[in-house]
Enzyme design. Sequence first.
Site, mmCIF file in Angstrom:
data_model
loop_
_atom_site.group_PDB
_atom_site.id
_atom_site.type_symbol
_atom_site.label_atom_id
_atom_site.label_comp_id
_atom_site.label_asym_id
_atom_site.label_seq_id
_atom_site.Cartn_x
_atom_site.Cartn_y
_atom_site.Cartn_z
ATOM 1 N N ASN A 171 3.701 -10.426 11.946
ATOM 2 C CA ASN A 171 2.394 -9.888 11.574
ATOM 3 C C ASN A 171 1.636 -10.787 10.601
ATOM 4 O OD1 ASN A 171 2.827 -7.672 13.206
ATOM 5 N ND2 ASN A 171 3.426 -6.303 11.543
ATOM 6 N N HIS A 192 -7.910 9.312 -1.775
ATOM 7 C CA HIS A 192 -7.302 9.250 -0.445
ATOM 8 C C HIS A 192 -8.200 9.852 0.640
ATOM 9 C CE1 HIS A 192 -2.970 9.072 1.399
ATOM 10 N NE2 HIS A 192 -3.894 8.730 2.287
ATOM 11 N N ASP A 205 0.836 -1.192 0.000
ATOM 12 C CA ASP A 205 0.000 0.000 0.000
ATOM 13 C C ASP A 205 0.874 1.247 0.000
ATOM 14 O OD1 ASP A 205 -2.976 1.028 0.786
ATOM 15 O OD2 ASP A 205 -1.466 2.239 1.819
ATOM 16 N N ASN A 232 -11.125 6.816 3.791
ATOM 17 C CA ASN A 232 -11.636 7.808 4.754
ATOM 18 C C ASN A 232 -13.047 8.279 4.408
ATOM 19 O OD1 ASN A 232 -9.246 8.137 6.519
ATOM 20 N ND2 ASN A 232 -8.279 8.886 4.635
ATOM 21 N N GLU A 258 -7.250 -19.006 16.522
ATOM 22 C CA GLU A 258 -8.449 -18.188 16.567
ATOM 23 C C GLU A 258 -8.620 -17.551 17.938
ATOM 24 O OE1 GLU A 258 -11.727 -20.700 15.630
ATOM 25 O OE2 GLU A 258 -11.141 -20.998 13.534
ATOM 26 N N LEU A 259 -9.327 -16.431 17.961
ATOM 27 C CA LEU A 259 -9.746 -15.825 19.218
ATOM 28 C C LEU A 259 -10.970 -16.571 19.738
ATOM 29 C CD1 LEU A 259 -9.435 -12.092 18.121
ATOM 30 C CD2 LEU A 259 -7.941 -13.258 19.748
ATOM 31 N N THR A 260 -11.107 -16.631 21.050
ATOM 32 C CA THR A 260 -12.288 -17.268 21.641
ATOM 33 C C THR A 260 -13.448 -16.276 21.699
ATOM 34 O OG1 THR A 260 -11.742 -16.592 23.895
ATOM 35 C CG2 THR A 260 -10.754 -18.662 23.098
ATOM 36 N N GLU A 261 -14.642 -16.792 21.944
ATOM 37 C CA GLU A 261 -15.802 -15.911 22.113
ATOM 38 C C GLU A 261 -15.571 -14.932 23.265
ATOM 39 O OE1 GLU A 261 -19.620 -17.715 22.355
ATOM 40 O OE2 GLU A 261 -19.287 -19.020 20.631
ATOM 41 N N GLU A 262 -14.935 -15.413 24.320
ATOM 42 C CA GLU A 262 -14.644 -14.539 25.461
ATOM 43 C C GLU A 262 -13.662 -13.432 25.060
ATOM 44 O OE1 GLU A 262 -12.960 -14.726 30.075
ATOM 45 O OE2 GLU A 262 -12.948 -16.534 28.822
ATOM 46 N N LYS A 301 -2.914 5.916 -4.138
ATOM 47 C CA LYS A 301 -4.020 6.811 -3.801
ATOM 48 C C LYS A 301 -3.842 8.192 -4.423
ATOM 49 C CE LYS A 301 -3.978 4.545 0.716
ATOM 50 N NZ LYS A 301 -2.538 4.313 0.806
ATOM 51 N N TYR A 325 2.702 9.837 0.150
ATOM 52 C CA TYR A 325 3.764 9.228 0.948
ATOM 53 C C TYR A 325 5.144 9.410 0.334
ATOM 54 C CZ TYR A 325 -0.211 6.475 2.796
ATOM 55 O OH TYR A 325 -1.406 6.055 3.315
ATOM 56 N N GLN A 336 -10.887 2.132 2.404
ATOM 57 C CA GLN A 336 -9.801 1.971 3.378
ATOM 58 C C GLN A 336 -9.939 3.054 4.441
ATOM 59 O OE1 GLN A 336 -5.109 2.792 3.512
ATOM 60 N NE2 GLN A 336 -5.612 1.268 1.947
#
Length: 334
Positions: free
Chosen positions: A278, A124, A56, A171, A285-289, A91, A61, A192
Amino acid sequence: MASTAAKTAVPEVALRSGSARPMPVVGMGTASFPLVHEATKGAVLAAIEVGYRHFDTAYMYGTEAPLGDAAEEAVRRGLVTSREDLFVTSKLWCTQNHPDLVLPSLRDTLKNLKMDYVDLYLIHWPVAIKPGPPKLPYKKEDAVPFDLEGVWRAMEECHRLGLAKAIGVSNFTTRHLDRVLAVATVPPAVNQVELNPVWQQRALRAYCAEKGIHVAAYSSLGGQNWDGTGNAVLESDVLAGIAKARGKSVAQVALRWIYEQGVTSIVKTYKKDRLKQNLEIFDWELTEEDCLKISQIPQKKVVKASGLFSQEGEFTPAIDPADLNIVEEYIGYC
């Protein structure tokens, strides 16, 4: 000779508008101030070595040229087979946000990149500023009315010519998107926006899902907080607790949460070990909690259109400050 560095296979999502190849769901951001050409080029090459294929950039930039140089070298070194292996986003800057400047601006971007096309070209900001060199901040009197319909028609021409395989926005709120969709022949493929566990954008995500617009997240780790007040994502006690329990980093928890929302992350680091970390978010996976805890994090938006302008002076009467508002209406926990 091709690198033997371990690569992570990154899942991809098909965009519902345009003719771009599927978008990898994690991309490397290249906004870096001050710009150092060789540092950006080297970081992009390192990213390609560990598995990134989505990059990106933006005219503002100044990183289009080093990204293009890195892509060229990656092909030469056999890190990728061809430019077609990469998904490149750039962009259109606010000073280029005029119907007659869109196509010439994209041609300049392609010249910088040394490419025949971009996979995705974004407006952008929903803000138009008098033509001139990119800089920040601008004087308020430099803001001019944004001819959104005219600019979008020019974006569609870029797509028709094959110079942008897909077109989209950045944006934009639901109010801005309503205006685009009312005139679009080719609807925006992507919006984005700033999005992370501390600014979750539920209303905007629901709207975009209904309209077939894919959401991509910048500041996915809260990194654009340049006012010295800290980083609400990386310093989140909630995310730190989840990370500790799962044996992951806070960044990995944030990026995994974004991935589970069906959103593409744009994340910027020039450090090879963090580039690799990253991408290590796809085999757990993340849990429901975990998700419930994240849903209850207090919300805070960092990036606002007011940051484009100096505090002094006044907007001309032709500018409605409401049109510059990019803060989506917040809806409560779900």
